[in-house]
Scaffold this active site. Structure first.
Site, PDB file in Angstrom:
ATOM      1  N   ALA A 109       0.813  -1.224   0.000  1.00  0.00           N
ATOM      2  CA  ALA A 109       0.000   0.000   0.000  1.00  0.00           C
ATOM      3  C   ALA A 109       0.840   1.265   0.000  1.00  0.00           C
ATOM      4  O   ALA A 109       0.316   2.342  -0.299  1.00  0.00           O
ATOM      5  CB  ALA A 109      -0.922   0.011   1.222  1.00  0.00           C
ATOM      6  N   TYR A 110       2.101   1.164   0.362  1.00  0.00           N
ATOM      7  CA  TYR A 110       2.925   2.356   0.487  1.00  0.00           C
ATOM      8  C   TYR A 110       3.372   2.859  -0.886  1.00  0.00           C
ATOM      9  O   TYR A 110       4.197   2.227  -1.556  1.00  0.00           O
ATOM     10  CB  TYR A 110       4.152   2.088   1.358  1.00  0.00           C
ATOM     11  CG  TYR A 110       3.854   1.684   2.780  1.00  0.00           C
ATOM     12  CD1 TYR A 110       2.595   1.910   3.359  1.00  0.00           C
ATOM     13  CD2 TYR A 110       4.820   1.060   3.558  1.00  0.00           C
ATOM     14  CE1 TYR A 110       2.330   1.528   4.655  1.00  0.00           C
ATOM     15  CE2 TYR A 110       4.562   0.684   4.865  1.00  0.00           C
ATOM     16  CZ  TYR A 110       3.315   0.911   5.406  1.00  0.00           C
ATOM     17  OH  TYR A 110       3.039   0.532   6.697  1.00  0.00           O
ATOM     18  N   GLN A 111       2.809   3.984  -1.277  1.00  0.00           N
ATOM     19  CA  GLN A 111       3.153   4.641  -2.538  1.00  0.00           C
ATOM     20  C   GLN A 111       3.069   3.667  -3.718  1.00  0.00           C
ATOM     21  O   GLN A 111       3.981   3.541  -4.527  1.00  0.00           O
ATOM     22  CB  GLN A 111       4.532   5.291  -2.471  1.00  0.00           C
ATOM     23  CG  GLN A 111       4.607   6.531  -1.606  1.00  0.00           C
ATOM     24  CD  GLN A 111       4.328   6.241  -0.134  1.00  0.00           C
ATOM     25  OE1 GLN A 111       3.253   6.547   0.368  1.00  0.00           O
ATOM     26  NE2 GLN A 111       5.303   5.652   0.546  1.00  0.00           N
TER      27      GLN A 111
END
Length: 345
Positions: free
Chosen positions: A60-62
């Site tokens: 989900a991170y970037q």
């Protein structure tokens, strides 16, 4: 650097886990304060030099670029078998629910994408990012068990859950002969201690490692009252978690600053030294070199019982905030907190 076995596993991890949410292309995610690949590589390299061998990221991170940055840096600066990589998978999307994509198939797709992003054949710790109320627990546990049996995952962890959910999941896994969760990543720091009510006791009794996020409360426990930073100004999610209790939390932050002055160390070292008396390995985000250097030094700082009591005394109960407050059975089928939206996952 100190090291420890991660719960009921054979993973030998540094007592500081580098949180990689601050790495990645800011144009491909929810955060505008992230750092680019060149800066990320410098921080990861310095962490390795400081003895950090435990790294936490998420698909989900970037839009997966955090995973990509971490994977490339590890290939260039370390031997894969010498580091412990944790990543996380999201709940099923609304479109997947509508299309009837099973929980097991969803996990398989998420994991394969993360492995590609990281450029590795396996992850050491695969974390259930938040409770998926729209997917039966048996599907999640079967999917994770299959991932371990396939050799793509060594151990499994969970994040953003209640103690009863973790206990229920591991009881189900034991009954079915599936792998069990060996760690939990919850919201826990000196100004948010609600995990002490039930989760901490469960983890102590069952030897489940606590690897909390927001270890420095989005930077609040590393800066004196009134000081600011790019993240403090732009991190809307952290403001959601902490702004409503800023007045009562400031008393604790002032005590952190006072002890830091007294001991001749940074506020980061005091805050993390306290947390290290409670958990196995806090996840500490870093967007500057000195962030990880201070975190590493915290493992060498020993607080007295009186200092610990002094830091804890002003605490008052807090309401649930962030993911734990927003991700409910009522919202699960309509909109996930970490909705993929237009992210390219």
């Amino acid at each position: 650097m100190q090291y420890t076995k991660l719960g009921n596993s054979n993973l030998n991890v540094s007592r500081i886990c580098m949180g990689c949410m601050g790495f990645g292309d800011a144009g491909n995610g929810q955060h505008t304060w992230t750092v680019d690949e060149a800066q990320s590589r410098e921080i990861i390299k310095r962490g390795l030099e400081s003895g950090v061998n435990f790294f936490d990221t998420a698909i989900a991170y970037q839009s997966g670029t955090s995973e990509q940055y971490l994977g490339r840096a590890i290939r260039d600066f370390a031997k894969r078998d010498d580091v412990v990589i944790a990543t996380k998978f999201l709940p099923r999307t609304h479109d997947e629910l509508e299309a009837g994509v099973s929980g097991r198939r969803h996990i398989e797709k998420m994991l394969d994408k993360s492995l590609k992003n990281l450029g590795t054949d396996y992850v050491d710790l695969y974390i259930y990012h938040m409770w998926d109320y729209a997917t039966p627990l048996c599907d999640i546990m079967e999917g994770l068990n299959h991932a371990v049996k396939a050799g793509k995952v060594r151990y499994i962890g969970i994040s953003n859950c209640f103690a009863y959910q973790l206990a229920k999941a591991n009881a189900f896994a034991e009954k079915e002969g599936f792998v069990k969760f060996i760690s939990v990543q919850g919201h826990y720091n000196l100004i948010f201690r609600e995990e002490e009510r039930e989760m901490a006791r469960l983890c102590q009794e069952d030897n489940i490692a606590m690897t909390p996020y927001s270890a420095l409360a989005g930077g609040r426990l590393a800066r004196r009252s009134g000081e600011t930073s790019k993240r403090l100004r732009e991190d809307g999610y952290a403001r959601l978690k902490y702004d409503s209790t800023a007045a009562q939390d400031s008393m604790i932050i002032d005590r952190v600053a006072e002890l830091a002055d007294k001991r001749g160390v940074s506020m980061t070292e005091i805050s993390l030294a306290w947390l290290l008396t409670k958990v196995a390995a806090p996840v500490v985000g870093a967007t500057k070199i000195h962030h990880i250097e201070d975190a590493a030094r915290a493992t060498e700082l020993v607080l007295s019982n009186d200092e610990i009591a002094y830091l804890e005394a002003p605490y008052v109960p807090h309401k649930l905030v962030g993911v734990m407050a927003q991700n409910t059975p009522e919202t699960a089928k309509e909109k996930h907190v970490w909705s993929t939206g237009n992210q390219k996952i």
